[in-house]
Design an enzyme around this catalytic site. Structure first.
Site, PDB file in Angstrom:
ATOM      1  N   ASP A  11       0.864  -1.184   0.000  1.00 55.31           N
ATOM      2  CA  ASP A  11       0.000   0.000   0.000  1.00 55.31           C
ATOM      3  C   ASP A  11       0.899   1.231   0.000  1.00 55.31           C
ATOM      4  OD1 ASP A  11      -2.263  -1.563   0.120  1.00 55.31           O
ATOM      5  OD2 ASP A  11      -2.542  -1.334   2.277  1.00 55.31           O
ATOM      6  N   ASP A 130     -13.431  -4.550  -2.466  1.00 56.67           N
ATOM      7  CA  ASP A 130     -13.341  -4.406  -1.008  1.00 56.67           C
ATOM      8  C   ASP A 130     -14.676  -4.843  -0.414  1.00 56.67           C
ATOM      9  OD1 ASP A 130     -10.790  -3.379  -1.286  1.00 56.67           O
ATOM     10  OD2 ASP A 130     -11.479  -1.306  -1.370  1.00 56.67           O
TER      11      ASP A 130
END
Length: 257
Positions: A11, A130
Site C-alpha cells: 500500500d 473491497d
C-alpha cells in the site's frame, strides 16, 4: 495444475509503503523500491501496489516509482490507484507495470472494465473488490474509497453480484479484499472465498487475514483460490516467502520454487 501464487501487497501513500488494520490507522513501513527488490529476491511470484488515496483524492497513481520498480525487479507487478481511463492505464503499463487494477473507478463507471479489457486484453485487467461482512444484515457488501477513512462508504452492490458483474464486463482477475480480516492476521475468510469462488470463473486472489503459514495452506486447500495476497506478515518479516513456499510444497500445494 497451475502453481499457486504468493503475492506481497504494498500500500503506497505519499511515495512510501504503509500498512493499516482494517483499512485504518496506517503506519509507515518503508521505501517502495527496496521492499519490492527484497520480495522479488525472496521468491514472490508477483507484486501488487495500491496507491491507496489516489481514488479518494481524485488523482491517478504517482508514476515516478512505477518506472523505478520496473527497473529493479524481474517478476510481474500490478498497479492500482485512481485509474479512470484507458489513457491512465496506458501510461502505467508503458512505465513497466504488467497489469492494472481498478476498484473504486470501476464502481463509479463499470464500462471502464470493458474499455480497458478491449484495449489491453483481459489478462492485464484486475478488479479489486473491497468486501465487508455486515453482521446486522448477514450480507457481504462492497465498499469504495477505502483508502481514506473519512470517505469510505458502502455501495449498493452485494459482493457476489458485483463479482458476477465485473466478469461479464471483462475482468481478467479478481482480488477479493476481505475488510473484516485486513491486518488482523487471524486467517482468510474461508466461507467468503468459497461463496465468491462458486461464481468466479477467472483467477481469484485472496486478500486480508494472513498471519501464519498455515493460513495460506488453508486458503489454497479449502477454497481453490489461485493466489494469496498478504502485506503485514511480509513487511514485518513474520513470514519469509522462500520458507513459506517450502512449507506449502510439504503441504502438497503446487508452488514455484
Amino acid at each position: 495444475m497451475l502453481a499457486k501464487r504468493i503475492i506481497p501487497c504494498l500500500d503506497v501513500r505519499d511515495g512510501q509503503v504503509v500498512k493499516g488494520v482494517q483499512f485504518r490507522n496506517h503506519e509507515i513501513i518503508g521505501d517502495i523500491v527496496p521492499l519490492a527488490q527484497r520480495y522479488a529476491e525472496e521468491g514472490a511470484d508477483e507484486l501488487v501496489f495500491y496507491d491507496i488515496t489516489a481514488s479518494s483524492d481524485g488523482r491517478v497513481v504517482d508514476k515516478s516509482w512505477v518506472k523505478r520498480v520496473a527497473e529493479v525487479i524481474d517478476i510481474p507487478f500490478c498497479v492500482a490507484g485512481g485509474i479512470k481511463s484507458a489513457e491512465d492505464a496506458a501510461r502505467i503499463l508503458e512505465f513497466g507495470a504488467d497489469k492494472v487494477s481498478i476498484n473504486s473507478p470501476a464502481l463509479a463507471n463499470p464500462q471502464l472494465i470493458t474499455d480497458l479489457a478491449d484495449k489491453f486484453g483481459v489478462q492485464c485487467i484486475v478488479v479489486g473488490i473491497d468486501s465487508y461482512f455486515d453482521k446486522e444484515t448477514g450480507k457481504y457488501q462492497v465498499y469504495q474509497f477505502t483508502g481514506d477513512e473519512a470517505r469510505t462508504k458502502a455501495t449498493k452492490w452485494e459482493t457476489k453480484d458485483w463479482v458476477q458483474e465485473v466478469q461479464k464486463r471483462g475482468a481478467g482477475e479478481i482480488v477479493l479484499n476481505m475488510m473484516n480480516q485486513d491486518g488482523v492476521r487471524n486467517g482468510y475468510d474461508i466461507d467468503q472465498l468459497n461463496m465468491v469462488r462458486s461464481v468466479c470463473n477467472v483467477p481469484l486472489i485472496a486478500s486480508g487475514g494472513a498471519g501464519a503459514m498455515e493460513h495460506f495452506a488453508e486458503a489454497y486447500k479449502k477454497t481453490n483460490v489461485d493466489g494469496a495476497l498478504a502485506a503485514s506478515v511480509f513487511h514485518k518479516q513474520i513470514i519469509n516467502i522462500g520458507e513459506l513456499k517450502q512449507y506449502l510444497k510439504q503441504q502438497d500445494v503446487e508452488v514455484r520454487l
